[in-house]
Design a protein around this motif. Structure first.
Motif, PDB file in Angstrom:
ATOM      1  N   PRO A  29     -12.192  12.446   4.692  1.00 29.33           N
ATOM      2  CA  PRO A  29     -11.258  11.889   6.062  1.00 29.33           C
ATOM      3  C   PRO A  29     -11.982  11.059   6.872  1.00 29.33           C
ATOM      4  CG  PRO A  29     -11.900  14.097   6.208  1.00 29.33           C
ATOM      5  CD  PRO A  29     -12.528  13.757   5.017  1.00 29.33           C
ATOM      6  N   GLU A  30     -12.779   9.698   6.582  1.00 26.78           N
ATOM      7  CA  GLU A  30     -13.422   8.922   7.635  1.00 26.78           C
ATOM      8  C   GLU A  30     -12.077   8.511   8.571  1.00 26.78           C
ATOM      9  OE1 GLU A  30     -15.701   6.321   5.366  1.00 26.78           O
ATOM     10  OE2 GLU A  30     -16.776   7.847   4.242  1.00 26.78           O
ATOM     11  N   LYS A  31     -12.975   8.297   9.725  1.00 27.38           N
ATOM     12  CA  LYS A  31     -11.891   7.669  10.825  1.00 27.38           C
ATOM     13  C   LYS A  31     -11.033   6.427  10.404  1.00 27.38           C
ATOM     14  CE  LYS A  31     -12.124   6.598  15.619  1.00 27.38           C
ATOM     15  NZ  LYS A  31     -13.023   6.550  16.895  1.00 27.38           N
ATOM     16  N   GLU A  32     -11.645   5.546   9.760  1.00 27.13           N
ATOM     17  CA  GLU A  32     -10.977   4.075   9.417  1.00 27.13           C
ATOM     18  C   GLU A  32      -9.762   4.708   8.101  1.00 27.13           C
ATOM     19  OE1 GLU A  32      -9.830   0.308   9.775  1.00 27.13           O
ATOM     20  OE2 GLU A  32     -11.086   1.349  11.025  1.00 27.13           O
ATOM     21  N   ALA A  33     -10.122   5.524   7.495  1.00 25.79           N
ATOM     22  CA  ALA A  33      -9.019   5.694   6.530  1.00 25.79           C
ATOM     23  C   ALA A  33      -7.909   6.639   6.783  1.00 25.79           C
ATOM     24  CB  ALA A  33      -9.896   6.620   5.105  1.00 25.79           C
ATOM     25  N   VAL A  34      -8.408   7.536   7.818  1.00 29.58           N
ATOM     26  CA  VAL A  34      -7.287   8.382   8.355  1.00 29.58           C
ATOM     27  C   VAL A  34      -6.475   7.411   9.251  1.00 29.58           C
ATOM     28  CG1 VAL A  34      -6.721   9.997  10.224  1.00 29.58           C
ATOM     29  CG2 VAL A  34      -8.417  10.493   8.588  1.00 29.58           C
ATOM     30  N   LEU A  35      -6.873   6.609   9.975  1.00 25.40           N
ATOM     31  CA  LEU A  35      -6.291   5.362  10.715  1.00 25.40           C
ATOM     32  C   LEU A  35      -5.401   4.452   9.944  1.00 25.40           C
ATOM     33  CD1 LEU A  35      -5.717   4.104  13.598  1.00 25.40           C
ATOM     34  CD2 LEU A  35      -7.552   2.614  13.057  1.00 25.40           C
ATOM     35  N   LYS A  36      -5.770   4.232   8.653  1.00 25.15           N
ATOM     36  CA  LYS A  36      -4.965   3.438   7.900  1.00 25.15           C
ATOM     37  C   LYS A  36      -3.868   4.409   7.448  1.00 25.15           C
ATOM     38  CE  LYS A  36      -8.481   0.644   5.384  1.00 25.15           C
ATOM     39  NZ  LYS A  36      -8.956   0.083   4.077  1.00 25.15           N
ATOM     40  N   VAL A  37      -3.956   5.691   7.021  1.00 26.53           N
ATOM     41  CA  VAL A  37      -2.704   6.658   6.598  1.00 26.53           C
ATOM     42  C   VAL A  37      -1.855   6.447   7.846  1.00 26.53           C
ATOM     43  CG1 VAL A  37      -2.042   8.640   5.712  1.00 26.53           C
ATOM     44  CG2 VAL A  37      -4.313   7.555   4.982  1.00 26.53           C
ATOM     45  N   ILE A  53      -1.471  -4.704   0.927  1.00 27.08           N
ATOM     46  CA  ILE A  53      -2.235  -5.672   0.508  1.00 27.08           C
ATOM     47  C   ILE A  53      -3.836  -5.790   0.867  1.00 27.08           C
ATOM     48  CG2 ILE A  53      -0.230  -7.301   0.207  1.00 27.08           C
ATOM     49  CD1 ILE A  53      -1.412  -8.614   2.664  1.00 27.08           C
ATOM     50  N   GLY A  54      -4.592  -6.252  -0.084  1.00 29.42           N
ATOM     51  CA  GLY A  54      -5.964  -6.418   0.241  1.00 29.42           C
ATOM     52  C   GLY A  54      -6.827  -6.361  -0.938  1.00 29.42           C
ATOM     53  N   PRO A  55      -8.214  -6.355  -0.790  1.00 30.39           N
ATOM     54  CA  PRO A  55      -9.010  -6.496  -1.911  1.00 30.39           C
ATOM     55  C   PRO A  55      -8.872  -5.255  -2.680  1.00 30.39           C
ATOM     56  CG  PRO A  55     -10.145  -6.238   0.065  1.00 30.39           C
ATOM     57  CD  PRO A  55      -8.795  -6.273   0.274  1.00 30.39           C
ATOM     58  N   ALA A  56      -9.406  -5.438  -3.964  1.00 31.10           N
ATOM     59  CA  ALA A  56      -9.806  -4.393  -4.730  1.00 31.10           C
ATOM     60  C   ALA A  56     -10.724  -3.532  -4.253  1.00 31.10           C
ATOM     61  CB  ALA A  56     -10.278  -4.861  -6.253  1.00 31.10           C
ATOM     62  N   GLY A  57     -10.456  -2.254  -4.165  1.00 31.39           N
ATOM     63  CA  GLY A  57     -11.428  -1.042  -3.778  1.00 31.39           C
ATOM     64  C   GLY A  57     -11.218  -1.114  -2.261  1.00 31.39           C
ATOM     65  N   GLY A  58     -10.277  -1.414  -1.715  1.00 32.01           N
ATOM     66  CA  GLY A  58      -9.909  -1.493  -0.315  1.00 32.01           C
ATOM     67  C   GLY A  58      -9.313  -0.205   0.268  1.00 32.01           C
ATOM     68  N   GLY A  59      -8.901   0.620  -0.625  1.00 30.71           N
ATOM     69  CA  GLY A  59      -8.235   1.965  -0.297  1.00 30.71           C
ATOM     70  C   GLY A  59      -6.712   1.879  -0.253  1.00 30.71           C
ATOM     71  N   LYS A  60      -6.341   1.026  -0.839  1.00 24.08           N
ATOM     72  CA  LYS A  60      -4.626   0.934  -0.803  1.00 24.08           C
ATOM     73  C   LYS A  60      -4.099   2.072  -1.386  1.00 24.08           C
ATOM     74  CE  LYS A  60      -4.716  -3.230  -3.073  1.00 24.08           C
ATOM     75  NZ  LYS A  60      -6.013  -3.171  -2.980  1.00 24.08           N
TER      76      LYS A  60
END
Length: 112
Positions: A29-37, A53-60
């Motif tokens: 649960p990294e800060k940036e990943a939690v923020l995206k959710v 939308i975003g690059p491959a491996g970007g966490g979509k």
């Protein structure tokens, strides 16, 4: 209670559920990943549809899977008999695979 995320408010229950979802999916649960959710949660709440939308491996994919798990967690808290929803997506590749499978089964039935 709620928390502010990028100018919008995320209910504490959702923030807690997102943390549980990261844990259940064995994701960090990294800060940036939690923020995206949290941002996706807010966008889905006020829009009829959303696209990631975003690059491959970007966490979509991880983002929408975590959100689906968090929503299931909240639903289970409200109704222990609630059926979980499954995060799905429809892509051209999945449609092609499904069409191939049905073509393969009809070919097998023609041979038999």
């Amino acid at each position: 209670g709620s928390e502010s995320v990028g100018g919008s408010v995320v209910p504490k229950a959702m923030s807690h559920a997102i943390g549980k979802a990261f844990e259940a999916l064995a994701l960090q649960p990294e800060k940036e990943a939690v923020l995206k959710v949290e941002q996706l949660s807010q966008a889905c709440r006020v829009r009829f549809g959303c696209m990631l939308i975003g690059p491959a491996g970007g966490g979509k994919s991880a983002t929408w899977r975590v959100l689906a798990a968090a929503q299931n967690h909240l639903a289970a808290q409200q109704d222990p008999h609630a059926q979980p929803t499954h995060a799905t997506r429809k892509t051209g590749t999945e449609t092609q695979k499904k069409d191939q499978r049905s073509d393969d089964s009809s070919a097998e039935s023609d041979v038999a």
